[in-house]
Design a protein around this motif. Sequence first.
Motif, mmCIF file in Angstrom:
data_model
loop_
_atom_site.group_PDB
_atom_site.id
_atom_site.type_symbol
_atom_site.label_atom_id
_atom_site.label_comp_id
_atom_site.label_asym_id
_atom_site.label_seq_id
_atom_site.Cartn_x
_atom_site.Cartn_y
_atom_site.Cartn_z
ATOM 1 N N ASN A 56 56.938 56.706 27.983
ATOM 2 C CA ASN A 56 56.476 55.615 27.129
ATOM 3 C C ASN A 56 55.019 55.256 27.347
ATOM 4 O O ASN A 56 54.458 54.464 26.582
ATOM 5 C CB ASN A 56 57.349 54.383 27.341
ATOM 6 N N SER A 60 53.394 55.184 20.981
ATOM 7 C CA SER A 60 52.984 53.973 20.264
ATOM 8 C C SER A 60 54.025 52.879 20.452
ATOM 9 O O SER A 60 55.142 53.120 20.915
ATOM 10 C CB SER A 60 52.803 54.273 18.780
ATOM 11 N N GLN A 61 53.647 51.677 20.061
ATOM 12 C CA GLN A 61 54.539 50.530 20.203
ATOM 13 C C GLN A 61 55.848 50.745 19.434
ATOM 14 O O GLN A 61 56.935 50.467 19.943
ATOM 15 C CB GLN A 61 53.827 49.264 19.697
ATOM 16 N N GLN A 62 55.747 51.247 18.205
ATOM 17 C CA GLN A 62 56.928 51.431 17.383
ATOM 18 C C GLN A 62 57.845 52.515 17.955
ATOM 19 O O GLN A 62 59.072 52.370 17.948
ATOM 20 C CB GLN A 62 56.514 51.799 15.944
ATOM 21 N N HIS A 80 46.260 55.239 24.497
ATOM 22 C CA HIS A 80 46.649 54.030 25.222
ATOM 23 C C HIS A 80 46.294 54.133 26.702
ATOM 24 O O HIS A 80 45.907 53.139 27.324
ATOM 25 C CB HIS A 80 48.150 53.790 25.055
ATOM 26 N N THR A 265 54.022 41.379 25.054
ATOM 27 C CA THR A 265 54.703 42.054 23.947
ATOM 28 C C THR A 265 54.051 43.386 23.592
ATOM 29 O O THR A 265 54.604 44.122 22.781
ATOM 30 C CB THR A 265 54.703 41.157 22.694
ATOM 31 N N ASP A 266 52.908 43.675 24.162
ATOM 32 C CA ASP A 266 52.217 44.921 23.854
ATOM 33 C C ASP A 266 52.602 45.969 24.894
ATOM 34 O O ASP A 266 51.992 46.079 25.950
ATOM 35 C CB ASP A 266 50.707 44.705 23.832
ATOM 36 N N LEU A 267 53.626 46.753 24.573
ATOM 37 C CA LEU A 267 54.123 47.748 25.517
ATOM 38 C C LEU A 267 53.156 48.905 25.703
ATOM 39 O O LEU A 267 53.253 49.639 26.686
ATOM 40 C CB LEU A 267 55.484 48.270 25.056
ATOM 41 N N THR A 268 52.237 49.090 24.779
ATOM 42 C CA THR A 268 51.252 50.160 24.942
ATOM 43 C C THR A 268 50.221 49.831 26.016
ATOM 44 O O THR A 268 49.431 50.699 26.402
ATOM 45 C CB THR A 268 50.516 50.408 23.613
#
Length: 303
Positions: A56, A60-62, A80, A265-268
């Motif tokens: 991960n 991307s986030q999605q 990222h 909330t930004d996992l990237t």
Amino acid sequence: MVVLEAKVRDRPQAAPAKGGKAPGTERGEPRSPGRWVLLGVLFVIMIVPVYLLVVNAFKSQQDILDNPFSIPLSGLTFEHMSAAVSSPQFNVIDGYGFTLFLVVLVDVLCILLAGPAAYAIARSLKRRTQLVLLYFLAGTFIPGAAVIIPVIYVLREIGLANTVTGLVAHDVASTLPVSIFLFVGFIRTIPVDIDHAATIDGAGRFRTFWAIIFPLMRPAVVTVLILNSIGIWNDFVSPQILLSPSSGHYTVTTAVYAGISQYSTDLTKVFPNLLLAIAPVVIFFIYMQRHIISGLTVGAVKG
């Protein structure tokens, strides 16, 4: 004597076991399938978080939200990871420098203090000296998080609260018990005759330790340095509490926490930063694990 040799010569030799191996070379114990099942379960439990972190970090986030376990080869990107390295708000690379400085300084001070202390304990037969060893050994059973609050009050009283010096003092004190315990066990395997020979040549106890005994302690010293370095690198509670954000100093772990709390909330940003934080210590441990094992076992049996 001749009769005894003749009896030994005439004694029938034991037949080799099936498969060409002499008796006693195999225990003949059946391998339990439960053992392999347990090892497989533990392997899966340990490898899944690492797999998720690595995969991960380049998605991307999605893609992370839709298929966290998948490996979309067409969607993998280093964008990222590059952003995590050069981020102005949170740069984990900046934390590398401070953490490395902390690791080196604590390791050096720990060796300078633990070495002579362990030598004095190992070479003394007095009861009170052994009580000192038990005192240090008791420190290994106290959780580090349990003494953080008292440490804060002590550092405030001596004027070292929220300073790098206070953090270094705390880390050195927390690494001393295990270091002294390992050093004492190893020094006791070194013959005392070496000390006597050095004394005859005119060397004092201080010179005897640093010039003769300490070079022989290389396996134990390497083990202590590795264990302490990994512990300090991974430590989160101590720098997070003893160094507030106003100090301007972040270790790798506290910097990751600061970045995650800001970009929750930004996992990237979360996954690349976590990967950058743990990658050096994982590589270091894999490369140096044989030194850890040899250092822990070399003093176990006198040989």
